[in-house]
Design a protein around this motif. Sequence first.
Motif, PDB file in Angstrom:
ATOM      1  N   ILE A   1       8.799  58.308  12.369  1.00 18.26           N
ATOM      2  CA  ILE A   1       8.836  58.184  13.829  1.00 18.26           C
ATOM      3  C   ILE A   1       7.599  58.833  14.445  1.00 18.26           C
ATOM      4  CG2 ILE A   1      10.083  58.877  15.929  1.00 18.26           C
ATOM      5  CD1 ILE A   1      12.663  58.791  14.254  1.00 18.26           C
ATOM      6  N   GLY A   2       7.040  58.156  15.466  1.00 15.03           N
ATOM      7  CA  GLY A   2       5.950  58.711  16.239  1.00 15.03           C
ATOM      8  C   GLY A   2       6.291  58.696  17.719  1.00 15.03           C
ATOM      9  N   ILE A   3       5.949  59.791  18.431  1.00 12.83           N
ATOM     10  CA  ILE A   3       6.272  59.920  19.851  1.00 12.83           C
ATOM     11  C   ILE A   3       5.033  60.408  20.600  1.00 12.83           C
ATOM     12  CG2 ILE A   3       7.720  61.084  21.560  1.00 12.83           C
ATOM     13  CD1 ILE A   3       9.843  61.437  19.387  1.00 12.83           C
ATOM     14  N   ASN A   4       4.774  59.787  21.751  1.00 11.91           N
ATOM     15  CA  ASN A   4       3.647  60.199  22.580  1.00 11.91           C
ATOM     16  C   ASN A   4       4.019  60.050  24.048  1.00 11.91           C
ATOM     17  OD1 ASN A   4       0.970  60.917  23.349  1.00 11.91           O
ATOM     18  ND2 ASN A   4       0.499  58.754  23.653  1.00 11.91           N
ATOM     19  N   SER A   5       3.448  60.882  24.900  1.00 12.66           N
ATOM     20  CA  SER A   5       3.702  60.841  26.340  1.00 12.66           C
ATOM     21  C   SER A   5       2.395  60.631  27.087  1.00 12.66           C
ATOM     22  CB  SER A   5       4.364  62.146  26.804  1.00 12.66           C
ATOM     23  OG  SER A   5       5.578  62.377  26.126  1.00 12.66           O
ATOM     24  N   GLY A   6       2.449  59.883  28.161  1.00 15.77           N
ATOM     25  CA  GLY A   6       1.263  59.650  28.977  1.00 15.77           C
ATOM     26  C   GLY A   6       1.470  58.482  29.912  1.00 15.77           C
ATOM     27  N   PHE A   7       0.412  58.138  30.652  1.00 14.04           N
ATOM     28  CA  PHE A   7       0.495  57.057  31.637  1.00 14.04           C
ATOM     29  C   PHE A   7       0.300  55.699  30.959  1.00 14.04           C
ATOM     30  CE2 PHE A   7      -0.134  60.604  34.464  1.00 14.04           C
ATOM     31  CZ  PHE A   7       0.648  60.267  35.558  1.00 14.04           C
ATOM     32  N   CYS A   8       1.239  54.778  31.266  1.00 13.67           N
ATOM     33  CA  CYS A   8       1.218  53.423  30.697  1.00 13.67           C
ATOM     34  C   CYS A   8       1.425  52.418  31.828  1.00 13.67           C
ATOM     35  CB  CYS A   8       2.330  53.234  29.664  1.00 13.67           C
ATOM     36  SG  CYS A   8       2.411  54.484  28.370  1.00 13.67           S
ATOM     37  N   ASP A   9       1.037  51.182  31.566  1.00 21.24           N
ATOM     38  CA  ASP A   9       1.385  50.084  32.463  1.00 21.24           C
ATOM     39  C   ASP A   9       2.728  49.521  32.013  1.00 21.24           C
ATOM     40  OD1 ASP A   9      -0.885  50.074  34.153  1.00 21.24           O
ATOM     41  OD2 ASP A   9      -2.061  49.173  32.547  1.00 21.24           O
ATOM     42  N   VAL A  10       3.700  49.479  32.920  1.00 22.48           N
ATOM     43  CA  VAL A  10       5.044  49.021  32.582  1.00 22.48           C
ATOM     44  C   VAL A  10       5.498  47.996  33.608  1.00 22.48           C
ATOM     45  CG1 VAL A  10       6.070  50.965  33.841  1.00 22.48           C
ATOM     46  CG2 VAL A  10       7.433  49.734  32.142  1.00 22.48           C
TER      47      VAL A  10
ATOM     48  N   ARG B   1       0.283  66.149  21.197  1.00 21.24           N
ATOM     49  CA  ARG B   1       0.219  67.405  21.941  1.00 21.24           C
ATOM     50  C   ARG B   1       0.802  67.224  23.333  1.00 21.24           C
ATOM     51  NH1 ARG B   1      -5.619  69.751  22.638  1.00 21.24           N
ATOM     52  NH2 ARG B   1      -5.761  67.926  24.013  1.00 21.24           N
ATOM     53  N   GLU B   2       0.564  66.053  23.951  1.00 24.67           N
ATOM     54  CA  GLU B   2       1.091  65.806  25.285  1.00 24.67           C
ATOM     55  C   GLU B   2       2.616  65.888  25.305  1.00 24.67           C
ATOM     56  OE1 GLU B   2      -1.232  64.132  23.802  1.00 24.67           O
ATOM     57  OE2 GLU B   2      -2.969  64.445  25.111  1.00 24.67           O
ATOM     58  N   THR B   3       3.268  65.311  24.309  1.00 22.40           N
ATOM     59  CA  THR B   3       4.729  65.397  24.232  1.00 22.40           C
ATOM     60  C   THR B   3       5.165  66.815  23.920  1.00 22.40           C
ATOM     61  OG1 THR B   3       4.893  63.087  23.498  1.00 22.40           O
ATOM     62  CG2 THR B   3       6.786  64.497  23.092  1.00 22.40           C
ATOM     63  N   HIS B   4       4.452  67.468  22.993  1.00 16.74           N
ATOM     64  CA  HIS B   4       4.812  68.843  22.622  1.00 16.74           C
ATOM     65  C   HIS B   4       4.752  69.770  23.827  1.00 16.74           C
ATOM     66  CE1 HIS B   4       3.918  72.954  21.052  1.00 16.74           C
ATOM     67  NE2 HIS B   4       4.958  72.642  20.274  1.00 16.74           N
ATOM     68  N   ASP B   5       3.743  69.585  24.679  1.00 20.62           N
ATOM     69  CA  ASP B   5       3.621  70.438  25.861  1.00 20.62           C
ATOM     70  C   ASP B   5       4.832  70.290  26.783  1.00 20.62           C
ATOM     71  OD1 ASP B   5       1.193  71.319  24.942  1.00 20.62           O
ATOM     72  OD2 ASP B   5      -0.006  70.027  26.268  1.00 20.62           O
ATOM     73  N   LEU B   6       5.418  69.113  26.799  1.00 20.66           N
ATOM     74  CA  LEU B   6       6.572  68.867  27.664  1.00 20.66           C
ATOM     75  C   LEU B   6       7.876  69.425  27.086  1.00 20.66           C
ATOM     76  CD1 LEU B   6       5.794  65.164  28.683  1.00 20.66           C
ATOM     77  CD2 LEU B   6       5.740  67.134  30.217  1.00 20.66           C
ATOM     78  N   VAL B   7       8.016  69.430  25.758  1.00 19.65           N
ATOM     79  CA  VAL B   7       9.303  69.753  25.132  1.00 19.65           C
ATOM     80  C   VAL B   7       9.321  71.091  24.424  1.00 19.65           C
ATOM     81  CG1 VAL B   7       9.712  67.279  24.794  1.00 19.65           C
ATOM     82  CG2 VAL B   7       8.788  68.628  22.900  1.00 19.65           C
ATOM     83  N   GLN B   8       8.232  71.835  24.431  1.00 22.80           N
ATOM     84  CA  GLN B   8       8.130  73.027  23.587  1.00 22.80           C
ATOM     85  C   GLN B   8       9.191  74.083  23.910  1.00 22.80           C
ATOM     86  OE1 GLN B   8       4.349  75.020  24.154  1.00 22.80           O
ATOM     87  NE2 GLN B   8       4.248  74.391  26.322  1.00 22.80           N
ATOM     88  N   ASP B   9       9.710  74.102  25.147  1.00 19.34           N
ATOM     89  CA  ASP B   9      10.759  75.072  25.474  1.00 19.34           C
ATOM     90  C   ASP B   9      12.128  74.648  24.965  1.00 19.34           C
ATOM     91  OD1 ASP B   9       8.888  76.630  26.771  1.00 19.34           O
ATOM     92  OD2 ASP B   9       9.282  75.720  28.746  1.00 19.34           O
ATOM     93  N   ASP B  10      12.270  73.392  24.555  1.00 25.14           N
ATOM     94  CA  ASP B  10      13.573  72.866  24.123  1.00 25.14           C
ATOM     95  C   ASP B  10      13.605  72.422  22.673  1.00 25.14           C
ATOM     96  OD1 ASP B  10      15.178  72.461  26.865  1.00 25.14           O
ATOM     97  OD2 ASP B  10      13.091  71.893  27.201  1.00 25.14           O
TER      98      ASP B  10
END
Length: 570
Positions: free
Chosen positions: A281-290, A327-336
């Motif tokens: 599994i791979g996970i990433n966070s950021g701005f996308c066109d949806v 890293r972008e996802t990690h920065d968001l979830v690191q407290d949880d």
Amino acid sequence: MMEAVNQPQGGPRPVRRSRILVVDDTADIRYFLTTLLQDRYEVTAAASGEEGLQAALSDKRPEIILLDVMMPGMDGYEVMRRLARDTRTADIPVIFLTALGSVEEEQFGLDLGATDYITKPISPPVLLARVRLHLERSANAKRLKTLSEQLSRYLAPQVYQSLFDGSRQAEIQTQRKRLTVFFSDIKNFTASTAQWQPEEVTFLLNSYFEEMSQIAAEYGATLDKFIGDAIVIFFGDPHTLGPRQDAVQCVRMAVAMQQRMGVLQQRWKDMGIHKAFEIRIGINSGFCDVGNFGSNLRMDYTIIGREVNLAARLEQAAEPGEILMSRETHDLVQDDVEADARKPVIAKGFAEPITVYAVRQAPVSPSAPGGMIQCDRPGMRLEIDLGRLTPAQRADAATELRKALGSLEAPAAAAIAARPAAAAGTPASRLAAVQAADAADSEDAVLPDSITGLDMALGLSRAMDMKGFYLSMLRRFMDGRADTPARIREALQAGDPKAAELLAHSLRGVAAQIGATHLPGDADALEQALHANAPRAGIEELLLRMEASLAELMAALHAGLPTAGPGETR
């Protein structure tokens, strides 16, 4: 008690007829309605609101309910309220049967959710036309619902819901939003299954997708698409909990999927599939066109952009059983979420190495002891994961299991049903006798030219011009209504004016149905006085007048009707 019309045994199995539930406390009206309807429909009759609710919730769920308004105990309005509150019965069309003619009463019933009103005395052509109309409407609504449910399987649930509630339109339109994107695939799936039959590959993939899709739905994900054995999912559109919580939900979903693979591997092993398939599994966070991409003829709700490609590259870089996030996802979830830094990934299409983190996971194992109910035998396979069921889902599962148990025990029930039909004199046998007589030769039923106190032409028309049926209604009236004044006096002496009012109401309805001329008006006047709590002297005067009209009609019926023949109601 509830009365069911038995269907003939033996011969080719007929097409199932629409089911109608008649709820009316007056036996003569139940008899009248059942006789009119049972040629076309499967009819069940209930004598009270409580019995009607029980019948509506039974395995033989009705397609339409004919519901009397005025009944002792639970009246029709309360039955309607309960039907509307229960998701199992809320969509059943209800037609009120009432002698109440005010606009306010009709509006009140329609506001409660009733589909229509039929006033008493009941006109058979109107009744049959209304029933047919609402059955057709209900069938069309069910077809549309089934079609929409089928189409919904091609869309993410959130997209489907937003289209139906009007918050989203099916038009080419996109927007830029911050999303968390998820990619997964089964490591070496194509190579491992190259020698398999297509049916085997299809079964394995579908069982895998079923489990993963269920987990995605539980976490509120938008399932984008399946690509071979890969799954593309995102969080943040059309609904969002905020960027941070969207990312947390995505990572927790990924962990749940890895855990679920332990159960799937054991299931496949039990089926003789010993290949240890694992997902990455791979996970990433950021701005996308949806949004909707494509043309006016064919469009696809999906996502595009650099961040989508990065999630795909992280999935390809992950080890079997691993979850890699940017890293972008990690920065968001690191407290949880606990995670460990990994060596940067060199990804195709990205000039700089990608900083990645691997999510720490509990050991992958099947559900905790006692969390699974499993049984696998020839002709039977049962698997229930109690840990994944909410209390409401457990209740639904118990209902389905009881239905399955009922099907397993059906042979015993069929043996009971095959016993000889009820003896002559039961409602079903009387109905059959009346209909058989009319079908054979309705001219055999001889009616006098006139009977005092009775509009015979009107009464006969309300019996669909079936002379045998009309005679049976008249004889039932003779046998069952003579004591009504005495019962009204008993109710008044017992201090129960409501029971007295209902007795007068019932007499009025039946008398009008058979075409009585004076009696319905006299019964109506008494009913209104009882309802208004008029002085006892005035009530007694009206009761005496009604009693005289009833006695005159009874005497005329006894003198004018021919003697009942074999099989006819008397």
